[in-house]
Design an enzyme around this catalytic site. Structure first.
Site, PDB file in Angstrom:
ATOM      1  N   LYS A  16       2.967  10.142   8.052  1.00  0.00           N
ATOM      2  CA  LYS A  16       2.020   9.511   9.271  1.00  0.00           C
ATOM      3  C   LYS A  16       2.897  10.209  10.716  1.00  0.00           C
ATOM      4  O   LYS A  16       2.831  11.217  11.175  1.00  0.00           O
ATOM      5  CB  LYS A  16       2.181   8.137   9.530  1.00  0.00           C
ATOM      6  N   ASP A  37       9.235   2.654   1.264  1.00  0.00           N
ATOM      7  CA  ASP A  37       8.072   3.382   1.845  1.00  0.00           C
ATOM      8  C   ASP A  37       8.051   3.243   3.258  1.00  0.00           C
ATOM      9  O   ASP A  37       7.544   1.992   3.799  1.00  0.00           O
ATOM     10  CB  ASP A  37       6.682   2.835   0.840  1.00  0.00           C
ATOM     11  N   PHE A  56       0.694  -1.250   0.072  1.00  0.00           N
ATOM     12  CA  PHE A  56      -0.103   0.070   0.043  1.00  0.00           C
ATOM     13  C   PHE A  56       0.685   1.187  -0.020  1.00  0.00           C
ATOM     14  O   PHE A  56       1.823   1.318   0.789  1.00  0.00           O
ATOM     15  CB  PHE A  56      -0.809   0.007   1.325  1.00  0.00           C
TER      16      PHE A  56
HETATM   17  C1  LIG Z   1       2.995   2.288   3.693  1.00  0.00           C
HETATM   18  C2  LIG Z   1       2.019   3.374   3.370  1.00  0.00           C
HETATM   19  N1  LIG Z   1       2.297   4.217   2.408  1.00  0.00           N
HETATM   20  C3  LIG Z   1       1.593   5.314   2.200  1.00  0.00           C
HETATM   21  C4  LIG Z   1       0.433   5.531   2.783  1.00  0.00           C
HETATM   22  C5  LIG Z   1      -0.453   6.695   2.390  1.00  0.00           C
HETATM   23  O1  LIG Z   1      -0.467   7.626   3.308  1.00  0.00           O
HETATM   24  P1  LIG Z   1      -1.447   8.762   3.369  1.00  0.00           P
HETATM   25  O2  LIG Z   1      -2.752   8.253   3.755  1.00  0.00           O
HETATM   26  O3  LIG Z   1      -0.753   9.796   4.319  1.00  0.00           O
HETATM   27  O4  LIG Z   1      -1.341   9.338   2.022  1.00  0.00           O
HETATM   28  C6  LIG Z   1       0.089   4.829   3.991  1.00  0.00           C
HETATM   29  C7  LIG Z   1      -1.000   4.892   4.534  1.00  0.00           C
HETATM   30  O5  LIG Z   1      -1.583   4.080   5.338  1.00  0.00           O
HETATM   31  C8  LIG Z   1       0.901   3.544   4.223  1.00  0.00           C
HETATM   32  O6  LIG Z   1       0.482   2.881   5.160  1.00  0.00           O
END
Ligand SMILES: Cc1ncc(COP(=O)(O)O)c(C=O)c1O
Length: 407
Positions: free
Chosen positions: A250, A221, A136
């Site tokens: 986050k 990520d 994700f």
């Molecule tokens: C690993 C990862 N990358 C990206 C995101 C997306 O972040 P945002 O919701 O701040 O756009 C998330 C959100 O859960 C995530 O867990």
């Protein structure tokens, strides 16, 4: 005016399904709803509230900056942004920082940079991005397509092209896809939304080697794993494998929206003036709070505490599981913990989360079969014990409501 949950259905776009209660106050690892009911917060705003609610260091950084300067845009730079960038450069592999407002935006920047870098250096043909099934990376159309759950990216018309998905923790699957045309591999060191699945050391090392062999950039990520969540400032530090680009969001702002992309000078130089940008990225309020969050988290006391608190969480989950055998596995790294339901309770993660809220404890799910915990990194041990006592009641309720399987 009475603010009630029904107002949500009246005035909000229906893409979320929030619980019936509305929290109105938070302090440390506790929340209170409109009726004054208390909850222990094991959800942490989905791994955002790294220092709990209203941590004094964050409150004072926000208040201090609020009296000084709120916003300039990137036509001008500002002191909090420069100080935060310097702190991130000083504490990680990175030499350069780009600020965004969310995880998806940080990833969008990373993907665009990787494509531009490869085009400039090797030519137009090198545009393939490889990521992993169940991964994700956010909800912009580029990041959601790079994410490995078609259910999230289907149904919006033609998708961005040149994106392929390998099996997570399976090097052969990556080997079968990677080639001279690959510009980047994007991976979560631990899949969060995908079920709280840590990458193995062997896999992460192998991904690095394959990227090097094919001149592809390795993008970690760390939106969910970053800023202390795993007990290191960033998870890559535990693996001893350095990415070329890292994204963080986050917990970076501890509850104030901010995201960042970290990279090296050599790679960063391809994002020349005008190639990418954001009005709010590097906003002084966000950066002042994030600097306080990073400084507070990046201390031995907090990082070591993550390991001991994670051990207490796992011990409590084991105790509950000895009484009500419902989990087949408890996994994760640091304070991102996934309790995997066994076959008898398959599909019941959401029921458990809702029962938890009834009994005064907030948890999360990661898919239908994993109950996820992403509490404050400084949650007091007493709150862990109390929250787990409430969680046990929730489990007892779900067990009682689940018909026993016929032998
Ligand atoms: C690993 C990862 N990358 C990206 C995101 C997306 O972040 P945002 O919701 O701040 O756009 C998330 C959100 O859960 C995530 O867990």
């Amino acid at each position: 005016m009475v603010v009630s949950r029904s107002l949500f259905d009246e005035v909000m776009v229906p893409n979320y399904a929030p619980a019936q209660i509305i929290p109105v106050k938070g302090q440390g690892s506790k929340l209170w709803d409109q009726a004054g009911k208390e909850y222990i917060d094991f959800a942490g705003g989905i791994a955002v509230n790294c220092l709990g609610h209203c941590h004094p260091a964050l409150v004072s950084a926000l208040k201090e900056q609020a009296d000084k300067l709120w916003h300039l845009s990137n036509v001008l730079t500002n002191e909090p942004a420069l100080l935060l960038a310097k702190a991130l450069v000083d504490t990680t592999f990175a030499e350069k920082v780009y600020f965004a407002n969310s995880g998806a935006e940080a990833n969008e920047a990373a993907l665009k940079l990787a494509r531009r870098y490869a085009k400039d250096k090797y030519g137009e043909h090198k545009d393939q991005i490889i990521s992993f099934k169940q991964g994700f990376h956010g909800r912009t159309f580029f990041t959601v397509t790079v994410g490995g759950q078609p259910a999230y990216s289907d149904g919006f018309g033609p998708k961005p092209e040149g994106i392929e998905h390998a099996e997570f923790n399976n090097l052969d699957s990556l080997k079968a896809l990677i080639s001279a045309n690959t510009c980047a591999v994007m991976v979560e060191p631990m899949q969060g939304e995908g079920g709280v699945v840590p990458a193995t050391n062997e896999f992460i090392r192998g991904v690095r080697e394959l990227c090097d062999k094919h001149n592809a950039l390795l993008i970690f990520d760390e939106v969910q794993t970053g800023v202390g969540r795993t007990g290191e400032l960033y998870a890559y530090m535990a693996y001893g494998v350095t990415p070329d680009i890292l994204t963080t969001a986050k917990a970076l702002g501890g509850g104030f929206p901010i995201g960042a992309m970290l990279t090296t000078t050599e790679i960063a130089k391809h994002l020349v003036v005008g190639t990418h940008g954001s009005t709010y990225g590097g906003n002084p309020l966000a950066c002042a709070v994030a600097l306080a969050a990073v400084d507070t988290v990046n201390t031995p006391a907090v990082l070591n505490g993550v390991h001991s608190k994670a051990a207490l969480f796992k011990q409590e989950l084991q105790r509950i599981n000895d009484k009500y055998p419902i989990f087949s596995e408890v996994r994760g790294m640091g304070l991102l913990i996934g309790a995997v339901l066994n076959a008898d309770y398959a599909g019941k993660a959401r029921d458990i989360m809702l029962a938890g809220a009834e009994h005064g404890v907030m948890t999360l799910v990661a898919g239908m079969n994993v109950v996820r915990f992403a509490p404050s990194l400084v949650i007091p041990d007493a709150d862990i014990i109390e929250g787990m006592a409430r969680f046990e009641q929730a489990i007892a309720q779900v067990v009682a409501a689940t018909p026993a399987k016929q032998a």
